[in-house]
Design a protein around this motif. Structure first.
Motif, PDB file in Angstrom:
ATOM      1  N   UNK A 131       0.817  -1.214   0.000  1.00 41.15           N
ATOM      2  CA  UNK A 131       0.000   0.000   0.000  1.00 41.15           C
ATOM      3  C   UNK A 131       0.849   1.262   0.000  1.00 41.15           C
ATOM      4  N   UNK A 132       2.120   1.137   0.455  1.00 39.63           N
ATOM      5  CA  UNK A 132       2.986   2.317   0.547  1.00 39.63           C
ATOM      6  C   UNK A 132       3.743   2.594  -0.742  1.00 39.63           C
ATOM      7  N   UNK A 133       3.648   1.693  -1.708  1.00 42.41           N
ATOM      8  CA  UNK A 133       4.338   1.896  -2.973  1.00 42.41           C
ATOM      9  C   UNK A 133       5.752   1.363  -3.002  1.00 42.41           C
ATOM     10  N   UNK A 134       6.226   0.796  -1.893  1.00 44.80           N
ATOM     11  CA  UNK A 134       7.518   0.123  -1.893  1.00 44.80           C
ATOM     12  C   UNK A 134       7.414  -1.116  -1.012  1.00 44.80           C
ATOM     13  N   UNK A 135       8.388  -2.012  -1.145  1.00 38.99           N
ATOM     14  CA  UNK A 135       8.346  -3.281  -0.436  1.00 38.99           C
ATOM     15  C   UNK A 135       9.436  -3.326   0.623  1.00 38.99           C
ATOM     16  N   UNK A 136       9.054  -3.674   1.846  1.00 40.16           N
ATOM     17  CA  UNK A 136      10.008  -3.869   2.930  1.00 40.16           C
ATOM     18  C   UNK A 136      10.525  -5.300   2.848  1.00 40.16           C
ATOM     19  N   UNK A 137      11.736  -5.474   2.352  1.00 38.87           N
ATOM     20  CA  UNK A 137      12.247  -6.820   2.097  1.00 38.87           C
ATOM     21  C   UNK A 137      12.444  -7.643   3.366  1.00 38.87           C
ATOM     22  N   UNK A 138      12.592  -6.983   4.520  1.00 38.07           N
ATOM     23  CA  UNK A 138      12.720  -7.746   5.766  1.00 38.07           C
ATOM     24  C   UNK A 138      11.415  -8.476   6.095  1.00 38.07           C
ATOM     25  N   UNK A 139      10.320  -8.053   5.457  1.00 33.18           N
ATOM     26  CA  UNK A 139       9.014  -8.708   5.641  1.00 33.18           C
ATOM     27  C   UNK A 139       8.666  -9.552   4.427  1.00 33.18           C
ATOM     28  N   UNK A 140       9.663 -10.189   3.825  1.00 23.76           N
ATOM     29  CA  UNK A 140       9.453 -10.927   2.579  1.00 23.76           C
ATOM     30  C   UNK A 140       8.415 -12.035   2.728  1.00 23.76           C
ATOM     31  N   UNK A 141       8.386 -12.698   3.882  1.00 29.49           N
ATOM     32  CA  UNK A 141       7.403 -13.768   4.077  1.00 29.49           C
ATOM     33  C   UNK A 141       5.991 -13.205   4.058  1.00 29.49           C
ATOM     34  N   UNK A 142       5.779 -12.086   4.737  1.00 25.88           N
ATOM     35  CA  UNK A 142       4.448 -11.483   4.778  1.00 25.88           C
ATOM     36  C   UNK A 142       4.041 -10.976   3.404  1.00 25.88           C
ATOM     37  N   UNK A 143       4.997 -10.417   2.663  1.00 24.18           N
ATOM     38  CA  UNK A 143       4.692  -9.937   1.321  1.00 24.18           C
ATOM     39  C   UNK A 143       4.188 -11.075   0.432  1.00 24.18           C
ATOM     40  N   UNK A 144       4.839 -12.229   0.513  1.00 24.62           N
ATOM     41  CA  UNK A 144       4.427 -13.375  -0.298  1.00 24.62           C
ATOM     42  C   UNK A 144       3.100 -13.940   0.208  1.00 24.62           C
ATOM     43  N   UNK A 145       2.932 -13.975   1.541  1.00 22.85           N
ATOM     44  CA  UNK A 145       1.674 -14.457   2.113  1.00 22.85           C
ATOM     45  C   UNK A 145       0.498 -13.569   1.721  1.00 22.85           C
ATOM     46  N   UNK A 146       0.745 -12.275   1.509  1.00 23.41           N
ATOM     47  CA  UNK A 146      -0.331 -11.343   1.151  1.00 23.41           C
ATOM     48  C   UNK A 146      -0.745 -11.447  -0.308  1.00 23.41           C
ATOM     49  N   UNK A 147       0.031 -12.168  -1.120  1.00 26.30           N
ATOM     50  CA  UNK A 147      -0.357 -12.417  -2.501  1.00 26.30           C
ATOM     51  C   UNK A 147      -0.113 -11.254  -3.451  1.00 26.30           C
ATOM     52  N   UNK A 148      -0.792 -11.307  -4.599  1.00 23.15           N
ATOM     53  CA  UNK A 148      -0.613 -10.323  -5.667  1.00 23.15           C
ATOM     54  C   UNK A 148      -1.891 -10.259  -6.493  1.00 23.15           C
ATOM     55  N   UNK A 149      -1.926  -9.338  -7.452  1.00 25.97           N
ATOM     56  CA  UNK A 149      -3.123  -9.139  -8.272  1.00 25.97           C
ATOM     57  C   UNK A 149      -2.932  -9.649  -9.690  1.00 25.97           C
ATOM     58  N   UNK A 150      -3.969 -10.299 -10.191  1.00 28.31           N
ATOM     59  CA  UNK A 150      -4.052 -10.685 -11.598  1.00 28.31           C
ATOM     60  C   UNK A 150      -5.172  -9.889 -12.248  1.00 28.31           C
ATOM     61  N   UNK A 151      -5.091  -9.729 -13.547  1.00 27.97           N
ATOM     62  CA  UNK A 151      -6.205  -9.181 -14.312  1.00 27.97           C
ATOM     63  C   UNK A 151      -6.459 -10.109 -15.493  1.00 27.97           C
ATOM     64  N   UNK A 152      -7.531  -9.876 -16.235  1.00 26.84           N
ATOM     65  CA  UNK A 152      -7.845 -10.750 -17.360  1.00 26.84           C
ATOM     66  C   UNK A 152      -8.595  -9.965 -18.427  1.00 26.84           C
ATOM     67  N   UNK A 153      -8.587 -10.492 -19.641  1.00 23.83           N
ATOM     68  CA  UNK A 153      -9.317  -9.901 -20.749  1.00 23.83           C
ATOM     69  C   UNK A 153     -10.772 -10.345 -20.703  1.00 23.83           C
TER      70      UNK A 153
END
Length: 321
Positions: free
Chosen positions: A269-291
């Motif tokens: 949400x802050x526009x950058x990634x805190x790499x020390x929280x890499x596990x949480x970042x991966x656990x929080x997932x990501x966004x896909x879109x589709x046609x």
């Protein structure tokens, strides 16, 4: 035994650690052609990518395989695209008419058109195969490339956005021993068309480093050491990247000598990634879109970032009978 001895005498082959007792042994060689045979050995060919000069070191066979290879595709005739689009629309309308309900529940997720869950009463497919949601123990997932699918956390229909977790990477975060699970594939290879990774994601780069390469990575201020490792052989490092861009070669600007780098999309949400929280970042997932499937298939490009007339090199595995 004679075939193994003969392979050892071949200066173009490298002996590997892969073997089955004293029965079979595997050798590799880097070749520019596919027609060479060795008496007493069964040969298989794996396409790999070399350096800019078209060269590769067969002793790096593990890294070469992890780095993957290049595919190309042909542009289908325009009439074929138009006809297929018409067929897809008709088939979709007919399937929806036979479904008992356009919406289903899987856990806390409401699954609506164009997504669908197989009708439990009739077994009737209710949409295009790419949009089938698999519901296992009330956990919705999307079919993808890889051993495990993409877990669906949420679907937003307008605008088209799907919040997902890469279960392969999630298993890596949860494992006490990552030997045999070291990251080797970009998440971008996981979604099947028409899904693609949204540009709203950030890039988290994961490095699999061995030996001296790990020592060099520790000196890189942009790279952070993790607790993920395989004994004293491999260590995993991470760093934050840019906003995700599917048109860019994701490895550009991120290379660390001797390390295999992969790109994992993450949310922040802050526009950058805190790499020390890499596990949480991966656990929080990501966004896909589709046609939009109602608009028919998108134009098929003649070439793209994965297109290439041929792979530069090949590796041959040569097991002894």
């Amino acid at each position: 035994m004679e075939a193994t001895a003969g392979a050892r005498q071949n200066v173009e082959l490298v002996e590997t650690r892969m073997r089955c007792g004293n029965k079979s042994q595997v050798f590799v060689g880097v070749e520019g052609r596919y027609d060479e045979t060795i008496e007493g050995c069964d040969a298989v060919v794996l396409p790999v990518l070399g350096n800019a000069n078209g060269e590769a070191n067969p002793r790096d066979y593990e890294r070469l395989i992890r780095a993957g290879f290049v595919l190309a595709w042909q542009n289908p005739p325009p009439l074929a695209l138009i006809a297929q689009s018409h067929i897809n629309r008709l088939s979709r309308e007919q399937r929806l008419e036979s479904c008992s309900s356009s919406s289903k529940r899987c856990g806390n997720l409401t699954v609506s058109d164009p997504f669908w869950v197989v009708d439990s009463e009739t077994g009737t497919p209710c949409g295009a195969p790419s949009f089938e949601v698999f519901c296992d123990k009330n956990i919705p997932s999307l079919l993808s490339n890889g051993q495990f699918g993409l877990t669906i956390l949420n679907i937003t229909y307008e605008p088209r956005s799907l919040h997902a977790i890469d279960r392969d990477k999630l298993r890596l975060m949860q494992a006490s021993n990552i030997c045999g699970m070291l990251p080797s594939w970009n998440t971008s290879v996981r979604p099947n068309p028409p899904f693609r990774i949204s540009s709203a994601n950030l890039e988290l780069i994961m490095y699999n480093c061995t030996g001296k390469a790990a020592a060099v990575a520790r000196q890189n201020e942009a790279v952070e050491e993790t607790r993920l490792r395989c004994r004293n052989e491999n260590e995993v490092f991470v760093r934050a990247g840019w906003l995700y861009d599917e048109t860019r070669d994701n490895a550009t600007g991120y290379a660390v000598d001797g390390c295999n780098a992969i790109v994992v999309p993450v949310l922040s949400s802050s526009g950058d990634a805190n790499t020390s929280s890499y596990k949480q970042l991966i656990n929080d997932g990501f966004l896909l879109t589709w046609d939009d499937p109602s608009q028919g298939p998108p134009p098929v490009p003649v070439a793209g970032k994965f297109a290439h007339p041929s792979n530069l090199l090949s590796i041959k595995f040569l097991p002894k009978d």
